[in-house]
Design an enzyme around this catalytic site. Sequence first.
Site, PDB file in Angstrom:
ATOM      1  N   ASP A  34     -62.518  -1.070 -56.309  1.00 50.59           N
ATOM      2  CA  ASP A  34     -63.069  -1.063 -54.953  1.00 50.59           C
ATOM      3  C   ASP A  34     -61.948  -0.700 -53.982  1.00 50.59           C
ATOM      4  O   ASP A  34     -60.787  -1.003 -54.238  1.00 50.59           O
ATOM      5  CB  ASP A  34     -63.624  -2.465 -54.605  1.00 50.59           C
ATOM      6  CG  ASP A  34     -64.708  -2.414 -53.544  1.00 50.59           C
ATOM      7  OD1 ASP A  34     -64.387  -2.008 -52.415  1.00 50.59           O
ATOM      8  OD2 ASP A  34     -65.863  -2.777 -53.845  1.00 50.59           O
ATOM      9  N   ASN A  35     -62.291  -0.057 -52.875  1.00 47.88           N
ATOM     10  CA  ASN A  35     -61.284   0.192 -51.830  1.00 47.88           C
ATOM     11  C   ASN A  35     -61.521  -0.699 -50.601  1.00 47.88           C
ATOM     12  O   ASN A  35     -60.915  -0.491 -49.561  1.00 47.88           O
ATOM     13  CB  ASN A  35     -61.269   1.671 -51.415  1.00 47.88           C
ATOM     14  CG  ASN A  35     -62.544   2.071 -50.681  1.00 47.88           C
ATOM     15  OD1 ASN A  35     -63.508   1.312 -50.653  1.00 47.88           O
ATOM     16  ND2 ASN A  35     -62.539   3.253 -50.098  1.00 47.88           N
ATOM     17  N   GLY A  39     -66.659  -3.981 -48.699  1.00 47.08           N
ATOM     18  CA  GLY A  39     -66.702  -5.189 -49.531  1.00 47.08           C
ATOM     19  C   GLY A  39     -65.603  -6.162 -49.157  1.00 47.08           C
ATOM     20  O   GLY A  39     -64.805  -5.908 -48.252  1.00 47.08           O
ATOM     21  N   ASP A  59     -59.797   4.104 -54.239  1.00 47.49           N
ATOM     22  CA  ASP A  59     -60.869   4.880 -53.617  1.00 47.49           C
ATOM     23  C   ASP A  59     -61.383   5.871 -54.664  1.00 47.49           C
ATOM     24  O   ASP A  59     -60.641   6.770 -55.090  1.00 47.49           O
ATOM     25  CB  ASP A  59     -60.271   5.615 -52.397  1.00 47.49           C
ATOM     26  CG  ASP A  59     -61.284   6.527 -51.718  1.00 47.49           C
ATOM     27  OD1 ASP A  59     -62.350   6.807 -52.310  1.00 47.49           O
ATOM     28  OD2 ASP A  59     -60.984   6.985 -50.605  1.00 47.49           O
ATOM     29  N   ASN A 102     -66.166  12.331 -59.971  1.00 46.61           N
ATOM     30  CA  ASN A 102     -64.985  11.754 -60.646  1.00 46.61           C
ATOM     31  C   ASN A 102     -65.394  10.803 -61.766  1.00 46.61           C
ATOM     32  O   ASN A 102     -64.807  10.802 -62.845  1.00 46.61           O
ATOM     33  CB  ASN A 102     -64.125  10.980 -59.639  1.00 46.61           C
ATOM     34  CG  ASN A 102     -63.350  11.921 -58.733  1.00 46.61           C
ATOM     35  OD1 ASN A 102     -63.112  13.075 -59.089  1.00 46.61           O
ATOM     36  ND2 ASN A 102     -62.973  11.448 -57.559  1.00 46.61           N
ATOM     37  N   LYS A 108     -67.202  11.330 -69.323  1.00 49.50           N
ATOM     38  CA  LYS A 108     -67.136  12.407 -70.326  1.00 49.50           C
ATOM     39  C   LYS A 108     -65.848  12.265 -71.151  1.00 49.50           C
ATOM     40  O   LYS A 108     -65.878  12.303 -72.376  1.00 49.50           O
ATOM     41  CB  LYS A 108     -67.173  13.748 -69.585  1.00 49.50           C
ATOM     42  CG  LYS A 108     -67.057  14.964 -70.460  1.00 49.50           C
ATOM     43  CD  LYS A 108     -67.372  16.215 -69.634  1.00 49.50           C
ATOM     44  CE  LYS A 108     -67.012  17.466 -70.385  1.00 49.50           C
ATOM     45  NZ  LYS A 108     -65.688  17.986 -70.056  1.00 49.50           N
ATOM     46  N   TYR A 148     -76.748   9.339 -46.245  1.00 48.08           N
ATOM     47  CA  TYR A 148     -76.905   8.408 -47.380  1.00 48.08           C
ATOM     48  C   TYR A 148     -77.921   8.968 -48.377  1.00 48.08           C
ATOM     49  O   TYR A 148     -77.644   9.089 -49.566  1.00 48.08           O
ATOM     50  CB  TYR A 148     -77.370   7.062 -46.840  1.00 48.08           C
ATOM     51  CG  TYR A 148     -77.520   5.972 -47.871  1.00 48.08           C
ATOM     52  CD1 TYR A 148     -76.410   5.459 -48.539  1.00 48.08           C
ATOM     53  CD2 TYR A 148     -78.772   5.423 -48.167  1.00 48.08           C
ATOM     54  CE1 TYR A 148     -76.541   4.431 -49.472  1.00 48.08           C
ATOM     55  CE2 TYR A 148     -78.911   4.397 -49.094  1.00 48.08           C
ATOM     56  CZ  TYR A 148     -77.796   3.904 -49.740  1.00 48.08           C
ATOM     57  OH  TYR A 148     -77.937   2.887 -50.653  1.00 48.08           O
TER      58      TYR A 148
HETATM   59  P1  NAD Z   1     -71.837  -3.167 -50.413  1.00 49.57           P
HETATM   60  O1  NAD Z   1     -71.401  -2.448 -49.185  1.00 49.57           O
HETATM   61  O2  NAD Z   1     -71.887  -4.657 -50.387  1.00 49.57           O
HETATM   62  O3  NAD Z   1     -70.934  -2.734 -51.642  1.00 49.57           O
HETATM   63  C1  NAD Z   1     -70.422  -1.443 -51.814  1.00 49.57           C
HETATM   64  C2  NAD Z   1     -68.981  -1.551 -52.269  1.00 49.57           C
HETATM   65  O4  NAD Z   1     -68.467  -0.228 -52.489  1.00 49.57           O
HETATM   66  C3  NAD Z   1     -68.081  -2.207 -51.226  1.00 49.57           C
HETATM   67  O5  NAD Z   1     -67.338  -3.254 -51.817  1.00 49.57           O
HETATM   68  C4  NAD Z   1     -67.173  -1.073 -50.769  1.00 49.57           C
HETATM   69  O6  NAD Z   1     -65.902  -1.516 -50.347  1.00 49.57           O
HETATM   70  C5  NAD Z   1     -67.133  -0.183 -52.002  1.00 49.57           C
HETATM   71  N1  NAD Z   1     -66.788   1.216 -51.722  1.00 49.57           N
HETATM   72  C6  NAD Z   1     -67.334   2.043 -50.795  1.00 49.57           C
HETATM   73  N2  NAD Z   1     -66.762   3.258 -50.838  1.00 49.57           N
HETATM   74  C7  NAD Z   1     -65.830   3.202 -51.842  1.00 49.57           C
HETATM   75  C8  NAD Z   1     -64.906   4.138 -52.398  1.00 49.57           C
HETATM   76  N3  NAD Z   1     -64.805   5.385 -51.918  1.00 49.57           N
HETATM   77  N4  NAD Z   1     -64.115   3.744 -53.423  1.00 49.57           N
HETATM   78  C9  NAD Z   1     -64.200   2.480 -53.920  1.00 49.57           C
HETATM   79  N5  NAD Z   1     -65.042   1.550 -53.438  1.00 49.57           N
HETATM   80  C10 NAD Z   1     -65.847   1.904 -52.409  1.00 49.57           C
HETATM   81  O7  NAD Z   1     -73.264  -2.584 -50.818  1.00 49.57           O
HETATM   82  P2  NAD Z   1     -74.310  -3.095 -51.919  1.00 49.57           P
HETATM   83  O8  NAD Z   1     -75.521  -3.561 -51.201  1.00 49.57           O
HETATM   84  O9  NAD Z   1     -73.641  -3.986 -52.899  1.00 49.57           O
HETATM   85  O10 NAD Z   1     -74.664  -1.717 -52.640  1.00 49.57           O
HETATM   86  C11 NAD Z   1     -74.055  -1.336 -53.868  1.00 49.57           C
HETATM   87  C12 NAD Z   1     -74.654  -0.048 -54.384  1.00 49.57           C
HETATM   88  O11 NAD Z   1     -76.062  -0.207 -54.591  1.00 49.57           O
HETATM   89  C13 NAD Z   1     -74.491   1.133 -53.424  1.00 49.57           C
HETATM   90  O12 NAD Z   1     -74.224   2.304 -54.165  1.00 49.57           O
HETATM   91  C14 NAD Z   1     -75.846   1.229 -52.754  1.00 49.57           C
HETATM   92  O13 NAD Z   1     -76.107   2.535 -52.341  1.00 49.57           O
HETATM   93  C15 NAD Z   1     -76.779   0.774 -53.867  1.00 49.57           C
HETATM   94  N6  NAD Z   1     -78.042   0.218 -53.333  1.00 49.57           N
HETATM   95  C16 NAD Z   1     -78.076  -1.023 -52.763  1.00 49.57           C
HETATM   96  C17 NAD Z   1     -79.288  -1.522 -52.278  1.00 49.57           C
HETATM   97  C18 NAD Z   1     -79.394  -2.902 -51.687  1.00 49.57           C
HETATM   98  O14 NAD Z   1     -80.511  -3.326 -51.340  1.00 49.57           O
HETATM   99  N7  NAD Z   1     -78.320  -3.665 -51.557  1.00 49.57           N
HETATM  100  C19 NAD Z   1     -80.444  -0.733 -52.337  1.00 49.57           C
HETATM  101  C20 NAD Z   1     -80.348   0.540 -52.893  1.00 49.57           C
HETATM  102  C21 NAD Z   1     -79.144   0.997 -53.409  1.00 49.57           C
END
Ligand code: NAD
Length: 321
Positions: A34-35, A39, A59, A102, A108, A148
């Site tokens: 995570d970056n 989060g 990242d 990535n 792969k 998004y």
């Molecule tokens: P969240 O924001 O709590 O968690 C996302 C995490 O990704 C964060 O910890 C953030 O720091 C990290 N992150 C973002 N960009 C990054 C990068 N470039 N490199 C490394 N880490 C990175 O969101 P969430 O609700 O836990 O969602 C998680 C995933 O599930 C997402 O992909 C989201 O699109 C998907 N999703 C969530 C929901 C929901 O209801 N919560 C619904 C549909 C899809």
Amino acid sequence: MERKRILITGAAGFLGSHLCDRFVQEGFHVIGMDNLLTGSLRNIEHLFPLENFEFYFHDVTKFVHVPGKLDYILHFASPASPIDYLQKPIQTLKVGSLGTHNLLGLAKEKKARILVASTSEVYGDPEVHPQPEEYWGHVNPVGPRGVYDEAKRFMESITMAYHNFHGVETRIVRIFNTYGPRMRLNDGRALPAFMTQALTGQDLTVFGDGSQTRSFCYVSDLVEGIYRLLFSDYHLPMNIGNPDEISLLDFAKEILELTGSKQKIVFKPLPTDDPKQRRPDITKARTILGWEPKVSRREGLRLTLEYFKKHIDELHSPQNT
Ligand code: NAD
């Protein structure tokens, strides 16, 4: 026996942290990545002392390297709430496109199976209700939410291309609104907004007339669905969500009742391209995975409220503003 190794991106986020918990409990060696864009390490700090958990601050839009073997990858990194992706539009597009590229490359190289987190937002403002996986969606690519929705649509396309062209083992989950402990209190989504308003003595803000619907899935149900999908042999997109649909106005009333709040409900204009209705068709998850949600909204909200009560004082700390 040697532990299976799994990389979970977005590990410090809401869903990623619950997935880390589940895979650690199941005896996997979990590498959280995570970056900290949206989060918090607080979501996973309880895992740090464990020998089968490690954390990489990285990242994923930059080249991703993980030493040693890797059996599975869960790609969950991405801003996920409208507030977050409207504030971070380029990072959102990059993590869905470059980040996914990535991680598919890593899958792969390591011959790992990868599951990517897509979303019900690929259906946009749907003209078909409830939404089955075959529905192609109704998305405005240049609207504010397009950053998004289109990132996730690209994510699905490139994932299918790696499956078809490179033979990578891929899984695609289309997640519908999920809630539970570790949601950010101020992430702007309806549930945290209503709960924090009720707990801090403010009126609850409903957008539009509140007739738009959502279907809320409790986080433990979602994690179970993802777990089953990963170990299934189904590679096409799969909806995971709770089909129990409710209007946002009724939902606001439920939260007032649950919290015992005497606040009023006030109405504000509907944001651009806000979907009018959302409800998953979960026939595939039922028949292929034998999965369906178990936690009622009442029980799920009770558990979430406990978490919100514990954390409400942190709302105005610098980390949360
Ligand atoms: P969240 O924001 O709590 O968690 C996302 C995490 O990704 C964060 O910890 C953030 O720091 C990290 N992150 C973002 N960009 C990054 C990068 N470039 N490199 C490394 N880490 C990175 O969101 P969430 O609700 O836990 O969602 C998680 C995933 O599930 C997402 O992909 C989201 O699109 C998907 N999703 C969530 C929901 C929901 O209801 N919560 C619904 C549909 C899809």
